[in-house]
Scaffold this motif. Structure first.
Motif, PDB file in Angstrom:
ATOM      1  N   THR A  77      44.540   1.966  -0.361  1.00  0.00           N
ATOM      2  CA  THR A  77      43.110   1.734  -0.125  1.00  0.00           C
ATOM      3  C   THR A  77      42.718   2.152   1.285  1.00  0.00           C
ATOM      4  OG1 THR A  77      43.112  -0.119  -1.682  1.00  0.00           O
ATOM      5  CG2 THR A  77      41.291  -0.013  -0.128  1.00  0.00           C
ATOM      6  N   LEU A  78      43.552   1.835   2.270  1.00  0.00           N
ATOM      7  CA  LEU A  78      43.240   2.190   3.663  1.00  0.00           C
ATOM      8  C   LEU A  78      43.244   3.704   3.864  1.00  0.00           C
ATOM      9  CD1 LEU A  78      45.197  -0.562   5.637  1.00  0.00           C
ATOM     10  CD2 LEU A  78      42.727  -0.372   5.322  1.00  0.00           C
ATOM     11  N   GLU A  79      44.116   4.382   3.172  1.00  0.00           N
ATOM     12  CA  GLU A  79      44.124   5.850   3.258  1.00  0.00           C
ATOM     13  C   GLU A  79      42.808   6.403   2.719  1.00  0.00           C
ATOM     14  OE1 GLU A  79      47.637   6.947   1.151  1.00  0.00           O
ATOM     15  OE2 GLU A  79      48.965   6.681   2.885  1.00  0.00           O
ATOM     16  N   PHE A  80      42.342   5.833   1.611  1.00  0.00           N
ATOM     17  CA  PHE A  80      41.051   6.251   1.060  1.00  0.00           C
ATOM     18  C   PHE A  80      39.922   5.972   2.048  1.00  0.00           C
ATOM     19  CE2 PHE A  80      37.133   5.085  -1.181  1.00  0.00           C
ATOM     20  CZ  PHE A  80      36.862   6.272  -1.861  1.00  0.00           C
ATOM     21  N   LEU A  81      40.064   4.862   2.812  1.00  0.00           N
ATOM     22  CA  LEU A  81      39.018   4.465   3.761  1.00  0.00           C
ATOM     23  C   LEU A  81      39.229   5.118   5.133  1.00  0.00           C
ATOM     24  CD1 LEU A  81      38.723   0.659   2.875  1.00  0.00           C
ATOM     25  CD2 LEU A  81      37.178   2.513   2.203  1.00  0.00           C
ATOM     26  N   ASP A  82      39.732   6.354   5.132  1.00  0.00           N
ATOM     27  CA  ASP A  82      39.856   7.177   6.335  1.00  0.00           C
ATOM     28  C   ASP A  82      40.842   6.630   7.358  1.00  0.00           C
ATOM     29  OD1 ASP A  82      38.196   9.099   5.372  1.00  0.00           O
ATOM     30  OD2 ASP A  82      36.402   8.341   6.374  1.00  0.00           O
TER      31      ASP A  82
ATOM     32  N   LEU B  73      41.623 -12.653   9.976  1.00  0.00           N
ATOM     33  CA  LEU B  73      42.779 -11.779   9.757  1.00  0.00           C
ATOM     34  C   LEU B  73      43.658 -11.687  10.994  1.00  0.00           C
ATOM     35  CD1 LEU B  73      41.488  -8.678   7.783  1.00  0.00           C
ATOM     36  CD2 LEU B  73      43.209 -10.312   7.046  1.00  0.00           C
ATOM     37  N   VAL B  74      43.032 -11.856  12.142  1.00  0.00           N
ATOM     38  CA  VAL B  74      43.772 -11.734  13.401  1.00  0.00           C
ATOM     39  C   VAL B  74      44.803 -12.851  13.531  1.00  0.00           C
ATOM     40  CG1 VAL B  74      43.531 -11.817  15.914  1.00  0.00           C
ATOM     41  CG2 VAL B  74      41.889 -10.530  14.539  1.00  0.00           C
ATOM     42  N   GLU B  75      44.545 -13.989  12.919  1.00  0.00           N
ATOM     43  CA  GLU B  75      45.436 -15.141  13.061  1.00  0.00           C
ATOM     44  C   GLU B  75      46.593 -15.035  12.074  1.00  0.00           C
ATOM     45  OE1 GLU B  75      43.470 -18.927  13.216  1.00  0.00           O
ATOM     46  OE2 GLU B  75      41.584 -17.993  13.807  1.00  0.00           O
ATOM     47  N   ASP B  76      47.813 -15.002  12.616  1.00  0.00           N
ATOM     48  CA  ASP B  76      49.009 -14.833  11.779  1.00  0.00           C
ATOM     49  C   ASP B  76      49.133 -15.917  10.712  1.00  0.00           C
ATOM     50  OD1 ASP B  76      49.582 -12.694  13.383  1.00  0.00           O
ATOM     51  OD2 ASP B  76      51.139 -13.696  14.561  1.00  0.00           O
ATOM     52  N   ARG B  77      48.678 -17.129  11.031  1.00  0.00           N
ATOM     53  CA  ARG B  77      48.871 -18.246  10.092  1.00  0.00           C
ATOM     54  C   ARG B  77      48.116 -18.032   8.777  1.00  0.00           C
ATOM     55  NH1 ARG B  77      44.445 -21.786  10.442  1.00  0.00           N
ATOM     56  NH2 ARG B  77      43.012 -21.343  12.167  1.00  0.00           N
ATOM     57  N   ASN B  78      47.127 -17.139   8.758  1.00  0.00           N
ATOM     58  CA  ASN B  78      46.365 -16.889   7.535  1.00  0.00           C
ATOM     59  C   ASN B  78      47.019 -15.854   6.613  1.00  0.00           C
ATOM     60  OD1 ASN B  78      44.242 -18.673   8.177  1.00  0.00           O
ATOM     61  ND2 ASN B  78      43.331 -17.141   9.514  1.00  0.00           N
ATOM     62  N   HIS B  79      47.988 -15.135   7.134  1.00  0.00           N
ATOM     63  CA  HIS B  79      48.580 -14.056   6.345  1.00  0.00           C
ATOM     64  C   HIS B  79      49.356 -14.589   5.149  1.00  0.00           C
ATOM     65  CE1 HIS B  79      48.435 -11.346  10.204  1.00  0.00           C
ATOM     66  NE2 HIS B  79      47.247 -11.760   9.788  1.00  0.00           N
ATOM     67  N   ILE B  80      50.035 -15.718   5.330  1.00  0.00           N
ATOM     68  CA  ILE B  80      50.811 -16.298   4.228  1.00  0.00           C
ATOM     69  C   ILE B  80      49.886 -16.753   3.106  1.00  0.00           C
ATOM     70  CG2 ILE B  80      50.874 -18.681   5.120  1.00  0.00           C
ATOM     71  CD1 ILE B  80      53.846 -18.722   4.192  1.00  0.00           C
ATOM     72  N   VAL B  81      48.694 -17.213   3.474  1.00  0.00           N
ATOM     73  CA  VAL B  81      47.717 -17.639   2.459  1.00  0.00           C
ATOM     74  C   VAL B  81      47.256 -16.444   1.639  1.00  0.00           C
ATOM     75  CG1 VAL B  81      45.466 -18.721   2.103  1.00  0.00           C
ATOM     76  CG2 VAL B  81      46.962 -19.541   3.935  1.00  0.00           C
ATOM     77  N   ILE B  82      47.000 -15.317   2.316  1.00  0.00           N
ATOM     78  CA  ILE B  82      46.553 -14.098   1.629  1.00  0.00           C
ATOM     79  C   ILE B  82      47.636 -13.584   0.698  1.00  0.00           C
ATOM     80  CG2 ILE B  82      45.868 -11.697   1.971  1.00  0.00           C
ATOM     81  CD1 ILE B  82      44.640 -12.609   4.668  1.00  0.00           C
ATOM     82  N   LEU B  83      48.876 -13.534   1.183  1.00  0.00           N
ATOM     83  CA  LEU B  83      49.986 -13.053   0.349  1.00  0.00           C
ATOM     84  C   LEU B  83      50.177 -13.956  -0.862  1.00  0.00           C
ATOM     85  CD1 LEU B  83      52.376 -11.204  -0.220  1.00  0.00           C
ATOM     86  CD2 LEU B  83      53.761 -12.639   1.311  1.00  0.00           C
TER      87      LEU B  83
ATOM     88  N   GLY C 122      37.059  -3.472  15.487  1.00  0.00           N
ATOM     89  CA  GLY C 122      36.357  -4.184  14.425  1.00  0.00           C
ATOM     90  C   GLY C 122      36.278  -3.374  13.155  1.00  0.00           C
ATOM     91  N   GLY C 123      36.113  -2.051  13.302  1.00  0.00           N
ATOM     92  CA  GLY C 123      36.033  -1.182  12.136  1.00  0.00           C
ATOM     93  C   GLY C 123      37.330  -1.176  11.351  1.00  0.00           C
ATOM     94  N   GLU C 124      38.459  -1.182  12.043  1.00  0.00           N
ATOM     95  CA  GLU C 124      39.755  -1.217  11.365  1.00  0.00           C
ATOM     96  C   GLU C 124      39.964  -2.550  10.667  1.00  0.00           C
ATOM     97  OE1 GLU C 124      42.549  -0.281  14.394  1.00  0.00           O
ATOM     98  OE2 GLU C 124      42.247   1.875  14.230  1.00  0.00           O
ATOM     99  N   LEU C 125      39.602  -3.637  11.339  1.00  0.00           N
ATOM    100  CA  LEU C 125      39.755  -4.960  10.735  1.00  0.00           C
ATOM    101  C   LEU C 125      38.901  -5.099   9.486  1.00  0.00           C
ATOM    102  CD1 LEU C 125      39.852  -7.367  13.818  1.00  0.00           C
ATOM    103  CD2 LEU C 125      41.697  -6.936  12.203  1.00  0.00           C
ATOM    104  N   ALA C 126      37.669  -4.564   9.524  1.00  0.00           N
ATOM    105  CA  ALA C 126      36.781  -4.645   8.362  1.00  0.00           C
ATOM    106  C   ALA C 126      37.392  -3.908   7.181  1.00  0.00           C
ATOM    107  CB  ALA C 126      35.417  -4.064   8.711  1.00  0.00           C
ATOM    108  N   ARG C 127      37.988  -2.750   7.432  1.00  0.00           N
ATOM    109  CA  ARG C 127      38.591  -1.980   6.345  1.00  0.00           C
ATOM    110  C   ARG C 127      39.845  -2.655   5.795  1.00  0.00           C
ATOM    111  NH1 ARG C 127      38.690   3.915   9.008  1.00  0.00           N
ATOM    112  NH2 ARG C 127      38.318   2.690  10.906  1.00  0.00           N
ATOM    113  N   ILE C 128      40.618  -3.253   6.712  1.00  0.00           N
ATOM    114  CA  ILE C 128      41.825  -3.975   6.264  1.00  0.00           C
ATOM    115  C   ILE C 128      41.425  -5.158   5.389  1.00  0.00           C
ATOM    116  CG2 ILE C 128      43.813  -5.330   7.021  1.00  0.00           C
ATOM    117  CD1 ILE C 128      43.704  -3.561   9.625  1.00  0.00           C
ATOM    118  N   MET C 129      40.393  -5.867   5.824  1.00  0.00           N
ATOM    119  CA  MET C 129      39.921  -7.007   5.047  1.00  0.00           C
ATOM    120  C   MET C 129      39.469  -6.565   3.661  1.00  0.00           C
ATOM    121  SD  MET C 129      37.120  -8.970   3.962  1.00  0.00           S
ATOM    122  CE  MET C 129      35.678  -8.718   4.988  1.00  0.00           C
ATOM    123  N   LEU C 130      38.737  -5.466   3.576  1.00  0.00           N
ATOM    124  CA  LEU C 130      38.278  -4.964   2.294  1.00  0.00           C
ATOM    125  C   LEU C 130      39.461  -4.532   1.426  1.00  0.00           C
ATOM    126  CD1 LEU C 130      36.044  -4.155   0.349  1.00  0.00           C
ATOM    127  CD2 LEU C 130      35.855  -1.973   1.565  1.00  0.00           C
TER     128      LEU C 130
END
Length: 567
Positions: A384-389, A137-147, A439-447
């Motif tokens: 979803t992130l709001e729900f995940l605190d 997720l940290v790598e910008d080049r992967n964001h276009i794939v996710i979108l 890491g905790g924020e990244l895990a929640r963003i990924m979920l």
């Protein structure tokens, strides 16, 4: 859906069988108990590298098998495109054996297949989200794939790819001609010299072999004249004593008796065939004798001279006459391009404009879909992130149109650059995900992203490896709730150290190590209600499990029923 998993001789596992059910399954155990070995085994069934270091010490091979079922239409289509078909009950049974010499054997429904086939179909079987996916997720080049996955852009991209490939091909041709412009005159001179050098010899295919054959004949001319001459004379060259003369006389004699003895007509015809064959052989032998010069020195010198010239060309242009002629053909084509570079460039530039127009038409539609869907993605991820605190979270998608001068610059993904921006705290300016350290924020963003794109992914089974990393308490509980919600549509398997997550699972598996015959072995056990209470208490507790921890575990399991009914 993963129905069953069998593992033999992998790391600390001697032999283990796990039967999975639909819904949400949790795998827990102490650190080093063998949870990662389960994931390594599943990865082998997905076509990952077969590292022989995985083989249990003292064994010569390792084996993993998995039974999968309940596939979507798209998954079945992907299977058939790769020559894989579910059995009569709709199941896919994958077996993989890893040998100590590094070899690997793969079978699907009993039929051996290649590693490439397994890799091709694996996206339709299981998706694994681990630490590496979170880090990606940290790598910008992967964001276009996710979108693009969330926006279901596969079909448009499939149309765009060949159009862009044609555009790039023409661009490459223009670049190649343009780069040669400065040295065009020198290249033309070199190519003309090479063509004249080859054309001076007037070669033809197979000539070298013909010359070598003639050379052999000439060197043996005396023997040929003597022996072939004898054969010709014996077959036809003598008026009364030759084979042809005698056969002809026999044919006439037998034919004259055919009215008296009918069988003789058949003999006469058979001898006539021999006569014709003898005549043909005699004529062919005579042609060879005539072709051989009784004084071969001059002819031999001519052949040697030509072979020498061919040899010199071979040193410059290829190993065979065929290679030389192919070189000549390519050189002539290149010379034609260079001499007509201006007109060719004009033609290619026209083609480039046409290719750009076709590709950019589809790229426009891709861009519009991305912009349109990005808003929906932002809303769902934020919710979803709001729900995940992460109540103060700001999340948005930056879609930048790349340009080259006055027009949009096409790339393999269209002409967009996509970057996800986030701010987890009020008053902090949103930054690219690459700037997020937690890491905790990244895990929640990924979920959160997984919750949005799960309906677009082909796999009916999703494995999460320690998605609770960096979170605990209430937040971990909410992650568990989200996993439970996801399991309504997909089979969810989660490797976790969190009691808050594990207690929400429909099935709970304990991975445990023990000593068997002085060797460490891992086992997997599905836990009943009492077993779950003890395991959850262990996770919650310290060195010794207390009644209060058992009570907390019981409360967690009771609370699970509430979330289960609402998922």
């Amino acid at each position: 859906m993963l129905i069953s998993l069998h593992i033999e001789n992998i790391a600390v596992i001697k032999s283990v069988d796990i039967d999975f059910s639909e819904g949400f399954s949790a795998l827990t155990g102490e650190t080093g108990a063998g949870k990662s070995v389960i994931l390594d085994s599943i990865n082998l069934l997905l076509g990952k590298k077969a590292d022989r270091e995985l083989i249990r010490h003292g064994e010569d091979r390792a084996f993993v098998s998995g039974m999968f079922s309940c596939f979507s239409e798209n998954s079945v289509k992907l299977f058939s495109e790769n020559g894989v078909y579910p059995d009569e009950e709709g199941n896919i049974f994958i077996q993989r054996t890893v040998f100590s010499d590094g070899r690997s054997q793969i079978r699907i429904n009993g039929r051996q297949v290649s590693l490439s086939v397994l890799k091709e179909i694996s996206p339709a079987i299981i998706t694994i989200h681990g630490q590496s996916d979170t880090n990606a997720l940290v790598e910008d080049r992967n964001h276009i794939v996710i979108l693009d996955k969330a926006a279901s852009l596969d079909e448009l991209l499939e149309i765009y790819y060949p159009l862009y490939a044609e555009y790039e091909k023409i661009r490459g041709e223009i670049k190649e001609i343009s780069e040669k412009e400065s040295e065009r005159a020198r290249l033309i001179e070199v190519l003309e010299y090479q063509l004249n050098d080859i054309d001076a010899l007037n070669l033809h295919e197979g000539e070298e072999e013909e010359l070598v054959d003639k050379k052999v004949k000439i060197k043996n001319s005396e023997k040929i004249i003597k022996q072939a001459g004898f054969v010709f004379k014996a077959l036809k060259g003598s008026e009364k004593g030759s084979v042809s003369y005698l056969l002809d006389r026999c044919v006439t004699a037998l034919s004259s008796l055919s009215d008296v003895i009918p069988d003789f007509e058949g003999y006469s015809e058979r001898l006539r065939d021999f006569l014709y064959q003898a005549d043909d052989i005699a004529e062919e032998v005579y042609a060879v004798v005539e072709d051989v010069d009784s004084d071969p020195t001059e002819k031999l010198n001519e052949i040697e001279s030509r072979l020498d010239k061919i040899s010199k060309l071979k040193r410059k242009y290829g190993l065979t006459v065929s290679d030389i002629l192919n070189f000549r053909r390519d050189a002539a084509e290149e010379l034609e391009k260079l001499k007509n570079a201006d007109s060719l460039l004009e033609e290619l530039n026209k083609k480039l404009e046409g290719a750009y127009f076709k590709a950019s038409e589809i790229a426009d539609k891709i861009h519009e879909t991305r912009v349109s869907y990005a808003k929906k993605l932002e809303e769902e991820v934020k919710e979803t992130l709001e729900f995940l605190d992460m109540p103060k979270v700001v999340f948005f998608t930056s879609i930048k149109v790349n340009t080259d001068g006055e027009r949009k610059a096409l790339s393999k993904n269209g002409y967009d650059s996509v970057v996800f921006y986030i701010s987890a705290n009020r008053g902090i300016e949103a930054q690219p995900l690459s700037k997020i350290a937690s890491g905790g924020e990244l895990a929640r963003i990924m979920l959160a992203l997984k919750c949005v794109i799960s309906r677009e992914e082909g796999a009916e089974t999703v494995v999460f490896d320690e998605i609770d990393a960096g979170v605990s308490g209430k937040t971990a509980r909410k992650i568990g709730v989200k996993l439970l919600q996801l399991s309504h549509a997909e089979q969810i398997i989660c490797v976790t150290h969190s009691a808050q997550i594990a207690s929400l699972a429909d099935s709970h598996f304990l991975i445990k190590k023990s000593d068997v015959n002085n060797k460490t072995e891992a086992s997997v056990k599905v836990l009943d209600e009492c077993g779950r209470i003890e395991e959850l208490s262990r996770i919650l507790g310290g060195i010794n499990v207390t009644d209060s921890q058992r009570g907390a575990a019981v409360d967690m399991l009771k609370e699970r029923e509430i979330y289960k009914n609402n998922r």
